[in-house]
Design an enzyme around this catalytic site. Structure first.
Site, short mmCIF file in Angstrom:
data_model
loop_
_atom_site.label_atom_id
_atom_site.label_comp_id
_atom_site.label_asym_id
_atom_site.label_seq_id
_atom_site.Cartn_x
_atom_site.Cartn_y
_atom_site.Cartn_z
N HIS A 120 -31.64 13.19 8.66
CA HIS A 120 -31.53 14.39 9.59
C HIS A 120 -30.30 15.03 9.98
O HIS A 120 -30.75 16.30 10.72
CB HIS A 120 -32.35 13.12 11.22
N HIS A 123 -41.19 17.82 1.54
CA HIS A 123 -40.16 18.56 1.71
C HIS A 123 -39.27 18.39 0.52
O HIS A 123 -38.12 19.49 0.07
CB HIS A 123 -38.97 16.79 1.70
#
Length: 396
Positions: free
Chosen positions: A249, A378
């Site tokens: 993140h 992703h």
């Protein structure tokens, strides 16, 4: 292998999209299948997951953006139809997180899922699906009414099905993806309210709240947005809300901050992006075994040493973005290193796609390549971001 070659990056993304394409459509119940083994075989034909639905829409959008076949627009429309007819809750508003076949499962509404709805319809419009335009403002306006916490300038995380009860937990992850969604909405429409909201969210999470955790991003908060240092401490491998810092993140935020800087530049964005990225590599990259550890604690000790596909994909995108923005070759070296590890060990050379999780000794931990929620979003998204960032700086 030249991982900086745009052709390699494009081919890699298109190959993964093409891997899913023959299996993805549920011709009986509509929508996309959401659960795949390594070979592409569907292992659960009933489950329909909102995150998978929206992410497959996004994958086909990314395919259009990087020069894939026009046929992908058919698949985008196919996914949008299921999103609007089955996932959408016409009574209470919002979108059901799950469906079985073509019947919604009634449960709590998740901001995380709503963020991907906004991303999906925004990018669909950019990909040439004109009917998606009206959905952008409809979703935004609904969220403004139901889940926006104006006092704290952030979104709540989870509500009851009718939105009358708000779960006390607050999380940065859903707000990070909402930042991504707002940037997508701005890119699709040019409307400043989306850009302003992206800026507001990004500054609150990566600057204001990060001051409370040594400049890093903590995941979990209470209803007053005070850090909950103990949330899931006894469940460090929780799939959706693990304990500890997630370096993936950090790098994902780095990527988002550099996108934000293109449209609404401020002096805090680049230095915050670099700080988060540098800490992620310093604290999570494993020089001995290769790859990035998944989580670490307050003292920098590794909690979970497994390797997640999305962490590496986001790190690739962020490294390229930083390399191009700063002209610092050290970021290209990290880009090459992360690509090399991912191409050797995550990338399935037999079938395509990336394995979801590897052990520290580089073994896939499951034959379920894409359980509900994965979809290789992703990976494909990282390839798209690398390519468009290369184009952006080429034109500057």
């Amino acid at each position: 292998m030249d991982y900086r070659d745009p052709k390699f990056v494009k081919d890699h993304a298109i190959n993964i999209i093409e891997f899913y394409k023959p299996f993805v459509k549920d011709n009986e119940n509509g929508g996309y299948y959401c659960a795949y083994l390594d070979s592409g075989e569907v292992y659960d034909k009933k489950v329909k997951d909102l995150v998978s639905t929206t992410r497959f829409i996004l994958n086909f959008c990314f395919g259009i953006f990087i020069g894939g076949p026009e046929e992908y627009k058919y698949y985008i429309r196919y996914g949008l139809e299921f999103l609007e007819i089955i996932h959408r809750d016409e009574i209470n508003g919002g979108y059901h997180q799950l469906a079985e076949g073509n019947k919604p499962v009634i449960g709590n509404k998740m901001t995380y899922g709503l963020a991907f709805c906004l991303s999906a319809v925004s990018n669909s419009y950019r990909a040439g699906i004109s009917e998606a335009y009206s959905l952008i403002s409809r979703i935004y306006n609904f969220m403004e009414e139901k889940i926006w916490d104006s006092k704290n300038s952030l979104y709540v995380d989870e509500c009851s099905n009718d939105f009358n009860q708000i779960v006390p937990y607050r999380g940065q992850n859903s707000n990070m993806h909402m930042t991504e969604a707002m940037l997508a909405a701005y890119e699709a429409t040019g409307e400043n309210r989306y850009l302003e909201r992206a800026y507001e969210l990004a500054y609150k999470i990566t600057v204001k709240l990060a001051r409370k955790s040594n400049g890093m991003i903590w995941e979990h908060y209470n209803s007053n947005w005070e850090i909950d240092w103990d949330y899931n401490k006894g469940d460090p491998k929780n799939l959706y809300k693990p304990y500890g810092f997630l370096p993936g993140h950090f790098t994902e935020w780095s990527k988002l901050l550099l996108i934000l800087e293109r449209y609404k530049p401020a002096d805090w964005q680049l230095k915050t992006a670099e700080n988060l990225f540098d800490k992620a590599i310093k604290l999570a990259w494993d020089d001995e075994n290769g790859g990035m550890n998944y989580t670490f604690d307050l003292e920098g000790n590794i909690i979970d040493n497994e390797r997640y596909y999305w962490t590496h994909a986001e790190t690739i995108a962020a490294a390229a973005s930083l390399a191009l923005r700063t002209e610092n070759d050290d970021y290209w070296k990290i880009y090459d290193k992360c690509w090399d590890y991912s191409d050797k060990y995550f990338s399935d050379k037999k079938y395509s796609g990336w394995y979801r999780i590897l052990s520290i000794d580089k073994r896939p931990l499951s034959n379920k390549k894409s359980p509900p929620g994965k979809s290789d979003y992703h990976t494909i998204g990282a390839c798209y971001e690398v390519l468009r960032t290369m184009e952006y700086y080429k034109k500057k």
